[in-house]
Design a protein around this motif. Structure first.
Motif, PDB file in Angstrom:
ATOM      1  N   ALA A  93       8.007  -5.708  -0.438  1.00 18.92           N
ATOM      2  CA  ALA A  93       7.696  -4.421   0.024  1.00 18.92           C
ATOM      3  C   ALA A  93       9.468  -3.891   0.657  1.00 18.92           C
ATOM      4  CB  ALA A  93       7.056  -4.349   1.339  1.00 18.92           C
ATOM      5  N   ARG A  94       9.921  -4.445   1.084  1.00 27.54           N
ATOM      6  CA  ARG A  94      11.069  -4.618   1.984  1.00 27.54           C
ATOM      7  C   ARG A  94      12.152  -4.186   0.371  1.00 27.54           C
ATOM      8  NH1 ARG A  94       9.451  -8.097   4.887  1.00 27.54           N
ATOM      9  NH2 ARG A  94      11.061 -10.139   4.376  1.00 27.54           N
ATOM     10  N   LEU A  95      12.377  -4.515  -0.152  1.00 30.87           N
ATOM     11  CA  LEU A  95      12.898  -4.265  -2.020  1.00 30.87           C
ATOM     12  C   LEU A  95      12.158  -3.203  -1.944  1.00 30.87           C
ATOM     13  CD1 LEU A  95      14.759  -5.625  -3.287  1.00 30.87           C
ATOM     14  CD2 LEU A  95      13.455  -6.916  -4.431  1.00 30.87           C
ATOM     15  N   LEU A  96      11.142  -3.911  -2.708  1.00 31.82           N
ATOM     16  CA  LEU A  96      10.729  -1.880  -2.745  1.00 31.82           C
ATOM     17  C   LEU A  96      11.012  -0.555  -1.947  1.00 31.82           C
ATOM     18  CD1 LEU A  96       7.572  -2.904  -4.451  1.00 31.82           C
ATOM     19  CD2 LEU A  96       9.063  -2.559  -6.201  1.00 31.82           C
ATOM     20  N   GLU A  97      11.277  -0.392  -0.860  1.00 29.06           N
ATOM     21  CA  GLU A  97      11.535   0.470  -0.082  1.00 29.06           C
ATOM     22  C   GLU A  97      12.366   0.984   0.242  1.00 29.06           C
ATOM     23  OE1 GLU A  97      10.277  -0.760   3.456  1.00 29.06           O
ATOM     24  OE2 GLU A  97       8.160  -1.056   3.575  1.00 29.06           O
ATOM     25  N   SER A  98      13.307  -0.123  -0.272  1.00 31.40           N
ATOM     26  CA  SER A  98      14.782   0.236   0.101  1.00 31.40           C
ATOM     27  C   SER A  98      15.248   1.210  -1.646  1.00 31.40           C
ATOM     28  CB  SER A  98      15.650  -0.966  -0.396  1.00 31.40           C
ATOM     29  OG  SER A  98      16.932  -1.266  -0.613  1.00 31.40           O
ATOM     30  N   ARG A  99      14.913   0.491  -2.721  1.00 32.97           N
ATOM     31  CA  ARG A  99      14.991   0.394  -4.390  1.00 32.97           C
ATOM     32  C   ARG A  99      14.275   2.179  -4.182  1.00 32.97           C
ATOM     33  NH1 ARG A  99      16.954  -3.928  -7.287  1.00 32.97           N
ATOM     34  NH2 ARG A  99      18.335  -4.386  -6.097  1.00 32.97           N
ATOM     35  N   ILE A 100      13.243   2.582  -4.245  1.00 30.91           N
ATOM     36  CA  ILE A 100      12.047   3.380  -5.102  1.00 30.91           C
ATOM     37  C   ILE A 100      12.531   4.893  -3.631  1.00 30.91           C
ATOM     38  CG2 ILE A 100      10.444   4.659  -4.262  1.00 30.91           C
ATOM     39  CD1 ILE A 100       8.774   2.104  -4.689  1.00 30.91           C
ATOM     40  N   GLY A 101      13.108   4.069  -1.922  1.00 32.42           N
ATOM     41  CA  GLY A 101      13.779   5.501  -1.079  1.00 32.42           C
ATOM     42  C   GLY A 101      15.122   5.876  -1.504  1.00 32.42           C
ATOM     43  N   GLU A 119       0.964  -1.465  -0.643  1.00 31.97           N
ATOM     44  CA  GLU A 119      -0.393  -0.744   0.260  1.00 31.97           C
ATOM     45  C   GLU A 119       1.012   1.267   0.013  1.00 31.97           C
ATOM     46  OE1 GLU A 119      -3.682   1.875   2.659  1.00 31.97           O
ATOM     47  OE2 GLU A 119      -2.473   0.129   3.419  1.00 31.97           O
ATOM     48  N   HIS A 120       1.622   0.953   1.260  1.00 34.87           N
ATOM     49  CA  HIS A 120       2.723   2.659   1.078  1.00 34.87           C
ATOM     50  C   HIS A 120       3.780   3.090  -0.247  1.00 34.87           C
ATOM     51  CE1 HIS A 120       4.760  -0.775   2.832  1.00 34.87           C
ATOM     52  NE2 HIS A 120       6.132  -0.394   2.868  1.00 34.87           N
ATOM     53  N   VAL A 121       3.981   1.927  -1.564  1.00 36.91           N
ATOM     54  CA  VAL A 121       4.856   2.206  -2.118  1.00 36.91           C
ATOM     55  C   VAL A 121       3.783   2.173  -4.166  1.00 36.91           C
ATOM     56  CG1 VAL A 121       6.302   1.353  -1.405  1.00 36.91           C
ATOM     57  CG2 VAL A 121       5.383   0.325  -2.138  1.00 36.91           C
ATOM     58  N   SER A 122       2.699   1.496  -3.607  1.00 34.30           N
ATOM     59  CA  SER A 122       1.660   1.700  -4.528  1.00 34.30           C
ATOM     60  C   SER A 122       1.756   2.371  -5.798  1.00 34.30           C
ATOM     61  CB  SER A 122       0.058   1.170  -3.994  1.00 34.30           C
ATOM     62  OG  SER A 122      -0.558   2.496  -3.332  1.00 34.30           O
ATOM     63  N   HIS A 179      14.621   7.816  -4.518  1.00 35.55           N
ATOM     64  CA  HIS A 179      13.921   9.355  -4.148  1.00 35.55           C
ATOM     65  C   HIS A 179      15.180  10.122  -3.409  1.00 35.55           C
ATOM     66  CE1 HIS A 179      11.609  11.996  -2.646  1.00 35.55           C
ATOM     67  NE2 HIS A 179      11.617  11.877  -1.499  1.00 35.55           N
ATOM     68  N   GLU A 180      16.202   9.660  -2.521  1.00 38.69           N
ATOM     69  CA  GLU A 180      17.174  10.412  -1.928  1.00 38.69           C
ATOM     70  C   GLU A 180      17.601  11.412  -3.031  1.00 38.69           C
ATOM     71  OE1 GLU A 180      19.509   8.174   0.528  1.00 38.69           O
ATOM     72  OE2 GLU A 180      17.920   7.589   1.857  1.00 38.69           O
ATOM     73  N   ARG A 181      18.416   9.880  -4.291  1.00 36.63           N
ATOM     74  CA  ARG A 181      19.162  10.295  -5.233  1.00 36.63           C
ATOM     75  C   ARG A 181      18.470  11.806  -6.060  1.00 36.63           C
ATOM     76  NH1 ARG A 181      20.244   5.117  -6.438  1.00 36.63           N
ATOM     77  NH2 ARG A 181      21.904   4.564  -5.742  1.00 36.63           N
ATOM     78  N   ARG A 182      17.276  11.781  -6.097  1.00 37.33           N
ATOM     79  CA  ARG A 182      16.782  12.539  -6.674  1.00 37.33           C
ATOM     80  C   ARG A 182      15.789  14.067  -6.461  1.00 37.33           C
ATOM     81  NH1 ARG A 182      13.703   8.535  -8.992  1.00 37.33           N
ATOM     82  NH2 ARG A 182      11.622   8.892  -7.760  1.00 37.33           N
TER      83      ARG A 182
END
Length: 122
Positions: A91-99, A30-33, A102-105
């Protein structure tokens, strides 16, 4: 986020099963959907008609906008346990990758170009 469920020939009750498993996956992601366009779910019974320990397999593949797909696999005693485990991993993998993306951007120190090391003066 679209969820597509695929099963092997040894898994029955596809419509009710698909609805239940989709709910588990939606809750976990839900939090990365907002970043996910589609999740492909592959459910299988590794031993077919025989029962066995950890023989239910769930493979989840997430399609993320502007990125390569990510996939995880979980094996468990029941289909529900395998889906819950795979959804948690994804969910953990996506949080890691998306996070990290997002930091880079956002211009964090990790995103800034690092100067090249000086050439060796030998």
């Amino acid at each position: 986020m679209k969820i597509q469920i695929n099963t092997d020939a040894h898994i029955s009750g596809k419509e009710a099963l698909a609805e239940h498993m989709s709910g588990i996956i939606e809750d976990a992601l839900e939090h990365v959907s907002e970043h996910i366009t589609r999740v492909e779910v592959h459910l299988s019974d590794e031993n077919g008609t025989k029962s066995g320990h950890q023989d239910k397999r769930c493979m989840l593949e997430a399609r993320i906008e502007g990125r390569s797909p990510l996939a995880v696999t979980e094996q468990a005693a029941t289909l529900e346990q395998s889906v819950q485990g795979a959804a948690g991993k994804l969910a953990r993998l996506l949080e890691s990758r998306i996070g990290r993306g997002h930091e880079r951007r956002a211009g964090s120190p990790r995103s800034r170009a690092r100067p090249s090391p000086p050439p060796n003066a030998a």
